[in-house]
Design a protein around this motif. Structure first.
Motif, PDB file in Angstrom:
ATOM      1  N   LEU A 120       0.835  -1.203   0.000  1.00 36.42           N
ATOM      2  CA  LEU A 120       0.000   0.000   0.000  1.00 36.42           C
ATOM      3  C   LEU A 120       0.869   1.252   0.000  1.00 36.42           C
ATOM      4  O   LEU A 120       0.604   2.198  -0.744  1.00 36.42           O
ATOM      5  CB  LEU A 120      -0.901   0.024   1.240  1.00 36.42           C
ATOM      6  CG  LEU A 120      -2.258  -0.608   1.119  1.00 36.42           C
ATOM      7  CD1 LEU A 120      -2.890  -0.763   2.498  1.00 36.42           C
ATOM      8  CD2 LEU A 120      -3.153   0.178   0.207  1.00 36.42           C
ATOM      9  N   ALA A 121       1.892   1.256   0.832  1.00 35.61           N
ATOM     10  CA  ALA A 121       2.781   2.419   0.931  1.00 35.61           C
ATOM     11  C   ALA A 121       3.478   2.705  -0.397  1.00 35.61           C
ATOM     12  O   ALA A 121       3.808   3.851  -0.691  1.00 35.61           O
ATOM     13  CB  ALA A 121       3.813   2.207   2.033  1.00 35.61           C
ATOM     14  N   GLU A 122       3.664   1.662  -1.195  1.00 29.59           N
ATOM     15  CA  GLU A 122       4.329   1.809  -2.486  1.00 29.59           C
ATOM     16  C   GLU A 122       3.339   1.900  -3.646  1.00 29.59           C
ATOM     17  O   GLU A 122       3.757   1.904  -4.815  1.00 29.59           O
ATOM     18  CB  GLU A 122       5.281   0.631  -2.698  1.00 29.59           C
ATOM     19  CG  GLU A 122       6.388   0.568  -1.659  1.00 29.59           C
ATOM     20  CD  GLU A 122       7.170  -0.737  -1.699  1.00 29.59           C
ATOM     21  OE1 GLU A 122       6.965  -1.556  -2.617  1.00 29.59           O
ATOM     22  OE2 GLU A 122       7.989  -0.942  -0.779  1.00 29.59           O
ATOM     23  N   ASP A 123       2.035   1.932  -3.342  1.00 29.92           N
ATOM     24  CA  ASP A 123       0.986   1.952  -4.375  1.00 29.92           C
ATOM     25  C   ASP A 123       1.134   0.795  -5.358  1.00 29.92           C
ATOM     26  O   ASP A 123       0.862   0.943  -6.547  1.00 29.92           O
ATOM     27  CB  ASP A 123       0.980   3.286  -5.138  1.00 29.92           C
ATOM     28  CG  ASP A 123       0.482   4.429  -4.282  1.00 29.92           C
ATOM     29  OD1 ASP A 123      -0.448   4.216  -3.491  1.00 29.92           O
ATOM     30  OD2 ASP A 123       1.029   5.541  -4.415  1.00 29.92           O
ATOM     31  N   ASP A 124       1.547  -0.358  -4.872  1.00 26.34           N
ATOM     32  CA  ASP A 124       1.736  -1.541  -5.709  1.00 26.34           C
ATOM     33  C   ASP A 124       0.462  -2.380  -5.677  1.00 26.34           C
ATOM     34  O   ASP A 124       0.304  -3.284  -4.845  1.00 26.34           O
ATOM     35  CB  ASP A 124       2.942  -2.340  -5.210  1.00 26.34           C
ATOM     36  CG  ASP A 124       3.328  -3.467  -6.142  1.00 26.34           C
ATOM     37  OD1 ASP A 124       2.466  -3.958  -6.906  1.00 26.34           O
ATOM     38  OD2 ASP A 124       4.504  -3.870  -6.097  1.00 26.34           O
ATOM     39  N   ALA A 125      -0.444  -2.077  -6.583  1.00 28.12           N
ATOM     40  CA  ALA A 125      -1.765  -2.706  -6.594  1.00 28.12           C
ATOM     41  C   ALA A 125      -1.684  -4.221  -6.748  1.00 28.12           C
ATOM     42  O   ALA A 125      -2.449  -4.953  -6.099  1.00 28.12           O
ATOM     43  CB  ALA A 125      -2.617  -2.101  -7.711  1.00 28.12           C
ATOM     44  N   GLU A 126      -0.784  -4.709  -7.579  1.00 32.02           N
ATOM     45  CA  GLU A 126      -0.675  -6.158  -7.791  1.00 32.02           C
ATOM     46  C   GLU A 126      -0.234  -6.872  -6.520  1.00 32.02           C
ATOM     47  O   GLU A 126      -0.788  -7.918  -6.170  1.00 32.02           O
ATOM     48  CB  GLU A 126       0.289  -6.462  -8.946  1.00 32.02           C
ATOM     49  CG  GLU A 126      -0.245  -6.069 -10.308  1.00 32.02           C
ATOM     50  CD  GLU A 126      -1.561  -6.749 -10.672  1.00 32.02           C
ATOM     51  OE1 GLU A 126      -1.717  -7.957 -10.410  1.00 32.02           O
ATOM     52  OE2 GLU A 126      -2.441  -6.057 -11.206  1.00 32.02           O
ATOM     53  N   ARG A 127       0.772  -6.335  -5.837  1.00 28.95           N
ATOM     54  CA  ARG A 127       1.242  -6.960  -4.589  1.00 28.95           C
ATOM     55  C   ARG A 127       0.164  -6.926  -3.514  1.00 28.95           C
ATOM     56  O   ARG A 127       0.032  -7.877  -2.739  1.00 28.95           O
ATOM     57  CB  ARG A 127       2.512  -6.273  -4.084  1.00 28.95           C
ATOM     58  CG  ARG A 127       3.762  -6.857  -4.683  1.00 28.95           C
ATOM     59  CD  ARG A 127       5.069  -6.336  -4.108  1.00 28.95           C
ATOM     60  NE  ARG A 127       5.083  -6.066  -2.692  1.00 28.95           N
ATOM     61  CZ  ARG A 127       5.626  -4.967  -2.150  1.00 28.95           C
ATOM     62  NH1 ARG A 127       6.175  -4.039  -2.897  1.00 28.95           N
ATOM     63  NH2 ARG A 127       5.620  -4.796  -0.845  1.00 28.95           N
ATOM     64  N   ILE A 128      -0.584  -5.831  -3.434  1.00 29.73           N
ATOM     65  CA  ILE A 128      -1.665  -5.740  -2.448  1.00 29.73           C
ATOM     66  C   ILE A 128      -2.692  -6.829  -2.728  1.00 29.73           C
ATOM     67  O   ILE A 128      -3.127  -7.543  -1.826  1.00 29.73           O
ATOM     68  CB  ILE A 128      -2.353  -4.361  -2.488  1.00 29.73           C
ATOM     69  CG1 ILE A 128      -1.378  -3.257  -2.121  1.00 29.73           C
ATOM     70  CG2 ILE A 128      -3.569  -4.331  -1.571  1.00 29.73           C
ATOM     71  CD1 ILE A 128      -1.875  -1.879  -2.499  1.00 29.73           C
ATOM     72  N   PHE A 129      -3.075  -6.939  -3.984  1.00 29.97           N
ATOM     73  CA  PHE A 129      -4.097  -7.903  -4.396  1.00 29.97           C
ATOM     74  C   PHE A 129      -3.661  -9.333  -4.086  1.00 29.97           C
ATOM     75  O   PHE A 129      -4.479 -10.169  -3.709  1.00 29.97           O
ATOM     76  CB  PHE A 129      -4.356  -7.714  -5.892  1.00 29.97           C
ATOM     77  CG  PHE A 129      -5.774  -7.944  -6.323  1.00 29.97           C
ATOM     78  CD1 PHE A 129      -6.847  -7.485  -5.579  1.00 29.97           C
ATOM     79  CD2 PHE A 129      -6.037  -8.586  -7.522  1.00 29.97           C
ATOM     80  CE1 PHE A 129      -8.153  -7.685  -6.001  1.00 29.97           C
ATOM     81  CE2 PHE A 129      -7.346  -8.794  -7.957  1.00 29.97           C
ATOM     82  CZ  PHE A 129      -8.403  -8.341  -7.194  1.00 29.97           C
ATOM     83  N   GLU A 130      -2.373  -9.631  -4.218  1.00 29.81           N
ATOM     84  CA  GLU A 130      -1.845 -10.973  -3.963  1.00 29.81           C
ATOM     85  C   GLU A 130      -1.966 -11.379  -2.495  1.00 29.81           C
ATOM     86  O   GLU A 130      -1.930 -12.567  -2.189  1.00 29.81           O
ATOM     87  CB  GLU A 130      -0.387 -11.063  -4.398  1.00 29.81           C
ATOM     88  CG  GLU A 130      -0.183 -11.035  -5.886  1.00 29.81           C
ATOM     89  CD  GLU A 130       1.279 -10.962  -6.284  1.00 29.81           C
ATOM     90  OE1 GLU A 130       2.158 -11.087  -5.397  1.00 29.81           O
ATOM     91  OE2 GLU A 130       1.547 -10.776  -7.477  1.00 29.81           O
ATOM     92  N   THR A 131      -2.101 -10.415  -1.583  1.00 28.44           N
ATOM     93  CA  THR A 131      -2.188 -10.743  -0.158  1.00 28.44           C
ATOM     94  C   THR A 131      -3.593 -11.177   0.250  1.00 28.44           C
ATOM     95  O   THR A 131      -3.794 -11.587   1.394  1.00 28.44           O
ATOM     96  CB  THR A 131      -1.765  -9.549   0.719  1.00 28.44           C
ATOM     97  OG1 THR A 131      -2.675  -8.465   0.510  1.00 28.44           O
ATOM     98  CG2 THR A 131      -0.344  -9.117   0.424  1.00 28.44           C
ATOM     99  N   THR A 132      -4.559 -11.092  -0.664  1.00 30.57           N
ATOM    100  CA  THR A 132      -5.947 -11.412  -0.340  1.00 30.57           C
ATOM    101  C   THR A 132      -6.328 -12.809  -0.833  1.00 30.57           C
ATOM    102  O   THR A 132      -5.657 -13.387  -1.692  1.00 30.57           O
ATOM    103  CB  THR A 132      -6.906 -10.377  -0.947  1.00 30.57           C
ATOM    104  OG1 THR A 132      -6.808 -10.427  -2.373  1.00 30.57           O
ATOM    105  CG2 THR A 132      -6.597  -8.977  -0.458  1.00 30.57           C
TER     106      THR A 132
END
Length: 147
Positions: free
Chosen positions: A49-61
């Motif tokens: 989130l802090a890096e605005d990395d949408a793909e990495r955020i999505f992978e945590t779900t």
């Protein structure tokens, strides 16, 4: 905090938080390895989130969350709008997680960039490959502040 958040979203979140089933009293908790993995996936989401990395955020779900949201860009926009306190927090403190019937609960104290304190309750599910993924999160102001 916006008026909408304080008058609509937070009261709904508190009701949902109160409706969550408590972990079993006899629960011995998670193993040290599972605790580390649960906290690691939450940290990964906060860092992404802090890096605005949408793909990495999505992978945590969980796959169910990804299917419900539809895209990583939409998920990032939702996180920024609904969870601004999780977006680039100034500090994060983990409490001992609790094992649930099909997953885990992780309570996290978050201090945002405006020095406001929040409690975030993350729900996580163990995946068939034994990894942990976030299935939900409720956030509310922290009423237990030191005086």
């Amino acid at each position: 905090m916006s008026r909408f958040l304080s008058r609509v979203v937070l009261p709904i979140a508190m009701v949902l938080l109160a409706a969550l089933p408590p972990p079993p009293v006899s629960d011995p908790g998670l193993s040290a390895k599972d605790t580390e993995q649960v906290q690691k996936v939450i940290v990964a989401q906060i860092e992404a989130l802090a890096e605005d990395d949408a793909e990495r955020i999505f992978e945590t779900t969980t796959p169910e969350v990804r299917a419900a949201i539809g895209s990583s860009g939409r998920f990032l926009a939702m996180m920024r709008g609904a969870y601004p306190m999780v977006y680039q927090p100034s500090s994060v403190t983990f409490h001992k997680p609790a094992a649930g019937q099909d997953g885990a609960w992780q309570l996290v104290e978050i201090t945002d960039r405006e020095d406001q304190s929040w409690l975030a309750l993350f729900a996580l599910e163990r995946q068939p490959d034994k990894t942990w993924r976030i299935s939900g999160c409720l956030v509310a102001p922290n009423p237990w502040l030191a005086t």
